[in-house]
Design a protein around this motif. Structure first.
Motif, short mmCIF file in Angstrom:
data_model
loop_
_atom_site.label_atom_id
_atom_site.label_comp_id
_atom_site.label_asym_id
_atom_site.label_seq_id
_atom_site.Cartn_x
_atom_site.Cartn_y
_atom_site.Cartn_z
N ASP A 185 9.87 36.93 -50.03
CA ASP A 185 9.43 36.11 -48.89
C ASP A 185 9.91 36.66 -47.55
O ASP A 185 9.65 36.06 -46.51
CB ASP A 185 9.97 34.67 -49.02
CG ASP A 185 9.26 33.89 -50.12
OD1 ASP A 185 8.13 34.24 -50.45
OD2 ASP A 185 9.87 32.95 -50.65
N VAL A 186 10.60 37.78 -47.57
CA VAL A 186 11.23 38.28 -46.34
C VAL A 186 10.20 38.55 -45.24
O VAL A 186 10.42 38.18 -44.08
CB VAL A 186 12.10 39.54 -46.63
CG1 VAL A 186 11.29 40.69 -47.21
CG2 VAL A 186 12.84 39.97 -45.38
N LYS A 187 9.03 39.15 -45.59
CA LYS A 187 8.05 39.47 -44.55
C LYS A 187 7.34 38.22 -44.01
O LYS A 187 7.25 38.03 -42.79
CB LYS A 187 7.02 40.48 -45.07
CG LYS A 187 5.98 40.84 -44.03
CD LYS A 187 5.80 42.32 -43.84
CE LYS A 187 4.91 42.63 -42.65
NZ LYS A 187 3.83 43.54 -42.96
N PRO A 188 6.83 37.33 -44.90
CA PRO A 188 6.22 36.10 -44.36
C PRO A 188 7.20 35.32 -43.47
O PRO A 188 6.81 34.76 -42.44
CB PRO A 188 5.85 35.30 -45.61
CG PRO A 188 5.72 36.30 -46.69
CD PRO A 188 6.67 37.41 -46.36
N VAL A 412 -0.97 34.72 -37.23
CA VAL A 412 -0.50 35.91 -37.96
C VAL A 412 -1.12 37.17 -37.35
O VAL A 412 -0.44 38.19 -37.18
CB VAL A 412 -0.81 35.80 -39.47
CG1 VAL A 412 -0.48 37.10 -40.19
CG2 VAL A 412 -0.03 34.64 -40.09
N GLY A 413 -2.41 37.09 -36.98
CA GLY A 413 -3.07 38.24 -36.35
C GLY A 413 -2.39 38.65 -35.05
O GLY A 413 -2.21 39.84 -34.78
N ARG A 414 -1.98 37.66 -34.26
CA ARG A 414 -1.29 37.97 -32.99
C ARG A 414 0.06 38.64 -33.27
O ARG A 414 0.41 39.64 -32.64
CB ARG A 414 -1.07 36.67 -32.20
CG ARG A 414 -0.38 36.87 -30.85
CD ARG A 414 0.03 35.57 -30.21
NE ARG A 414 0.93 34.78 -31.01
CZ ARG A 414 2.22 35.07 -31.19
NH1 ARG A 414 2.76 36.15 -30.61
NH2 ARG A 414 2.98 34.32 -31.95
N VAL A 415 0.79 38.10 -34.25
CA VAL A 415 2.12 38.66 -34.58
C VAL A 415 1.98 40.09 -35.11
O VAL A 415 2.80 40.96 -34.80
CB VAL A 415 2.83 37.75 -35.62
CG1 VAL A 415 4.07 38.42 -36.19
CG2 VAL A 415 3.19 36.41 -34.97
N GLU A 460 -4.15 42.07 -45.98
CA GLU A 460 -2.74 41.74 -45.71
C GLU A 460 -2.64 40.54 -44.76
O GLU A 460 -1.82 39.64 -44.97
CB GLU A 460 -2.01 42.94 -45.10
CG GLU A 460 -0.52 42.67 -44.96
CD GLU A 460 0.22 43.77 -44.19
OE1 GLU A 460 1.44 43.59 -44.00
OE2 GLU A 460 -0.40 44.75 -43.76
N LEU A 461 -3.50 40.53 -43.75
CA LEU A 461 -3.53 39.42 -42.79
C LEU A 461 -3.78 38.10 -43.52
O LEU A 461 -3.05 37.11 -43.33
CB LEU A 461 -4.63 39.66 -41.74
CG LEU A 461 -5.08 38.44 -40.90
CD1 LEU A 461 -3.97 38.00 -39.95
CD2 LEU A 461 -6.34 38.75 -40.10
N ILE A 462 -4.80 38.07 -44.38
CA ILE A 462 -5.19 36.83 -45.06
C ILE A 462 -4.13 36.43 -46.10
O ILE A 462 -3.79 35.26 -46.22
CB ILE A 462 -6.60 36.97 -45.68
CG1 ILE A 462 -7.65 37.07 -44.56
CG2 ILE A 462 -6.91 35.78 -46.60
CD1 ILE A 462 -9.04 37.45 -45.01
N ASP A 463 -3.59 37.40 -46.84
CA ASP A 463 -2.54 37.10 -47.83
C ASP A 463 -1.32 36.48 -47.16
O ASP A 463 -0.74 35.51 -47.66
CB ASP A 463 -2.13 38.37 -48.58
CG ASP A 463 -3.03 38.63 -49.79
OD1 ASP A 463 -3.88 37.76 -50.08
OD2 ASP A 463 -2.91 39.70 -50.41
N THR A 464 -0.92 37.06 -46.02
CA THR A 464 0.24 36.53 -45.29
C THR A 464 -0.06 35.13 -44.78
O THR A 464 0.77 34.22 -44.87
CB THR A 464 0.62 37.45 -44.12
OG1 THR A 464 0.78 38.78 -44.60
CG2 THR A 464 1.91 37.01 -43.47
N ALA A 465 -1.26 34.94 -44.24
CA ALA A 465 -1.66 33.63 -43.71
C ALA A 465 -1.64 32.59 -44.83
O ALA A 465 -1.22 31.44 -44.61
CB ALA A 465 -3.05 33.72 -43.08
N ARG A 467 0.36 32.53 -47.37
CA ARG A 467 1.76 32.18 -47.67
C ARG A 467 2.30 31.15 -46.68
O ARG A 467 3.15 30.34 -47.01
CB ARG A 467 2.65 33.44 -47.59
CG ARG A 467 2.36 34.50 -48.63
CD ARG A 467 2.75 34.09 -50.04
NE ARG A 467 4.18 34.09 -50.27
CZ ARG A 467 4.87 35.16 -50.64
NH1 ARG A 467 4.26 36.32 -50.80
NH2 ARG A 467 6.16 35.06 -50.86
N LEU A 468 1.79 31.18 -45.45
CA LEU A 468 2.32 30.30 -44.39
C LEU A 468 1.48 29.04 -44.17
O LEU A 468 1.94 28.09 -43.55
CB LEU A 468 2.40 31.07 -43.07
CG LEU A 468 3.26 32.35 -43.08
CD1 LEU A 468 3.27 32.99 -41.71
CD2 LEU A 468 4.68 32.05 -43.52
#
Length: 620
Positions: A185-188, A412-415, A460-465, A467-468
């Motif tokens: 979970d470190v990156k999310p 997430v896209g902005r970050v 990657e953008l959608i997968d991270t989104a 998670r959050l």
């Protein structure tokens, strides 16, 4: 991991405590309720930094050992917001001394007062701070906290804490600073930090948790980190065993309504209702008296006598001060008690409405009367309630904004510093539907799924989104909710401060109801403001004083106008779909409008054509 206890210690707040408590109990794990508070170096009332910016506050972990400790913890956290807010909600030694009973304290992380002094080479000052905390919380209730996330500063601090423990007799405890659940979970989590702080991943000067060690570690991992302090690890279990808090759900904590001398609440409610019955109905039949007595008895048996008097009182205040009040909405309109008290203006007998939809002895739940007020003057009614029951007993309610499907993709896209136009295009591929999720959107929109599967960066953008998605993003004040309590609200729920500076509860509306607190919805409705202005203008121009409680609900001109779709500004009839429906329905009575509003919702909508056919050609 085979553990039998788990603790929550969010920074400065207790927002998650109730959900955490329920989740832990459901999993058969003991919840340990706490908070990592911010302690001001001097007085909580000082609004200047002492020395460097880092010294605006120190960290200190507080755990509730018992129910007294839990209530004291709520008070400590509340004081941080109501009295000590300066960058963070800060408390001071005075507050800790006042509410120390039932609380176990730990010296916290590198930002704790003891640790900060050690890192500055001021060992004796650190030791003096530790002894001060021990004096406040009592011997055996304050622990020196060892942590190891691979940081050199922690190695230095831990050696000094071992020495300090031997010199003072204050016991050690070994903990891990947990900010996410799993190592992966470190990156999310890093992205979530960037969203919170308005930064991008690429920014050099930003808050980050280095090293990826801030997850829930197993007992074995902790033993490998602290082979030299096994007693400190055992102390985590000893502390957990000592912490036993039971939160009470479903027991009502209604404030008492001040009735005139010589009356009980029950007698006063009866008198008001039977007086209202005489005013509303001519003649008053035995059936009406029987219905009223049945409702009153149910209300008394369920313990809601004062509730009805409280609502009657503030609605009376509004009407006495020419503040427009709505005629009533929701299931409360089925109550004859509400009608005779003037809480609602709809005759439940004429419309054959069910009291049991509102209050049912078989399903014990707090009555819920939502009241509409003139939008511009709603605050006057809330101010009246504050004056009557006391500022400490009347507080508005928090609400949490969450990371919803479209919004989380944009965040997430902005970050990740992806081009705005590209992220905007992706976000717009998510259908604008109620309760839409990214997973649902992937099923519904083939184009969205295609770009997800084919473009590595977007994947990657959608997968991270994902998670959050659904996590809390920010707090704000609920538009209408107000809690009215029999004692200071912080006796039952921690308080925080909204962005405009006003004090709000830290628990949401549904949680407050579960805890037995009285929650009222003071809704501001612009339609009422428009009606009130119209009434005033008519009187000003013509001298005629319209009484909106006594108008003809079957005025042909009004109904004909609705039938042509001229319903801008008419509550619940102004959407494009509703206007078209009214043109087809061509209502001839208020009952037709009622039927129309009842039909125009998911499910019954399918029967609209059939209903219109039956209405227009009853013989077919």
């Amino acid at each position: 991991l085979g553990m039998n206890s788990v603790a929550i210690t969010d920074h400065g707040v207790m927002y998650g405590v109730i959900d955490f408590y329920r989740a832990a109990k459901a999993a058969g794990i003991k919840p340990v309720l706490g908070c990592e508070v911010y302690v001001a170096p001097g007085s909580r009332f000082d609004k200047e930094a002492v020395g460097s910016g880092d010294d605006r506050y120190y960290h200190l972990v507080l755990l509730a050992e018992n129910d007294i400790g839990y209530h004291n913890l709520m008070k400590i956290v509340s004081r941080g917001f109501t009295e000590g807010y300066y960058y963070k909600p800060r408390v001071d030694l005075e507050v800790l001394q006042e509410f120390h009973e039932g609380i176990i304290a730990l010296s916290a992380c590198l930002a704790g007062e003891v640790q900060k002094n050690i890192l500055r080479g001021m060992y004796e000052e650190g030791k003096a701070a530790a002894l001060r905390y021990q004096d406040i919380f009592g011997k055996g209730n304050f622990f020196l906290e060892l942590q190891d996330h691979g940081m050199q500063e922690q190695q230095i601090v831990n050696q000094s804490l071992l020495r300090m423990s031997q010199e003072t007799g204050i016991e050690l405890v070994a903990t891990n600073d947990v900010h996410y659940t799993y190592a992966e979970d470190v990156k999310p989590h890093d992205i979530l930090l960037c969203i919170q702080t308005g930064k991008k991943l690429a920014d050099e000067d930003r808050m980050r948790y280095e090293g990826g060690q801030y997850y829930i570690k197993s007992e074995e991992e902790m033993k490998q980190l602290f082979p030299y302090a096994l007693q400190a690890l055992e102390n985590t279990q000893k502390i957990a065993d000592r912490c036993n808090v039971e939160i009470e759900f479903g027991v009502t904590k209604l404030p008492k309504f001040g009735v005139p001398d010589g009356y009980t609440s029950w007698e006063y409610l009866n008198e008001l209702c039977f007086k209202g019955l005489e005013e509303r109905y001519q003649p008053v039949t035995e059936e009406l008296k029987e219905r009223l007595n049945y409702e009153l008895t149910t209300i008394r048996n369920m313990g809601y006598v004062d509730y009805f008097l409280i609502v009657w009182d503030f609605i009376k205040y509004a009407r006495d001060h020419d503040i427009m009040v709505g005629p009533g909405r929701g299931s409360a309109a089925g109550s004859l008690v509400a009608y005779t008290l003037g809480i609602t203006q709809l005759d439940p007998i004429r419309y054959d409405l069910l009291f049991e939809r509102f209050l049912n002895p078989e399903r014990v739940s707090m009555p819920d009367i939502d009241v509409d007020f003139c939008f511009e003057r709603r605050q006057e009614v809330i101010d009246y309630v504050r004056r009557k029951y006391g500022d400490d007993c009347v507080v508005q309610i928090v609400t949490f904004g969450t990371l919803a499907a479209r919004g989380v993709i944009r965040d997430v896209g902005r970050v990740m510093d992806l081009p705005y136009a590209q992220v905007d295009t992706i976000a717009k591929m998510i259908p604008q539907e109620l309760n839409i999720t990214i997973d649902k959107a992937l099923q519904m929109n083939p184009e969205f799924k295609k770009v997800y599967e084919e473009d590595k960066e977007i994947h990657e953008l959608i997968d991270t989104a994902k998670r959050l998605e659904g996590l809390p993003r920010h707090t704000s004040m609920h538009a209408a909710g107000v809690v009215i309590s029999q004692k200071d609200v912080s006796e039952y729920v921690p308080l925080s401060r909204a962005s405009d500076g006003s004090i709000v509860t830290q628990f949401t509306m549904t949680t407050l109801e579960e805890l037995g607190l009285l929650k009222m919805d003071f809704l501001g409705l612009r339609t009422l403001t428009v009606i009130q202005n119209a009434v005033h203008l008519v009187e000003q121009d013509t001298g005629v004083k319209l009484d909106m409680q006594h108008i003809d609900y079957n005025d042909k001109k009004v109904l004909d106008s609705l039938g042509t779709g001229h319903s801008d500004g008419v509550f619940q009839l102004e959407s494009a779909g509703m206007k078209n429906f009214m043109k087809e329905l061509k209502p001839q009575s208020l009952e037709d409008v009622i039927a129309g509003i009842s039909l125009y919702r998911p499910g019954p909508m399918d029967f609209i054509p059939q209903y219109i056919r039956g209405k227009n050609r009853p013989d077919t």
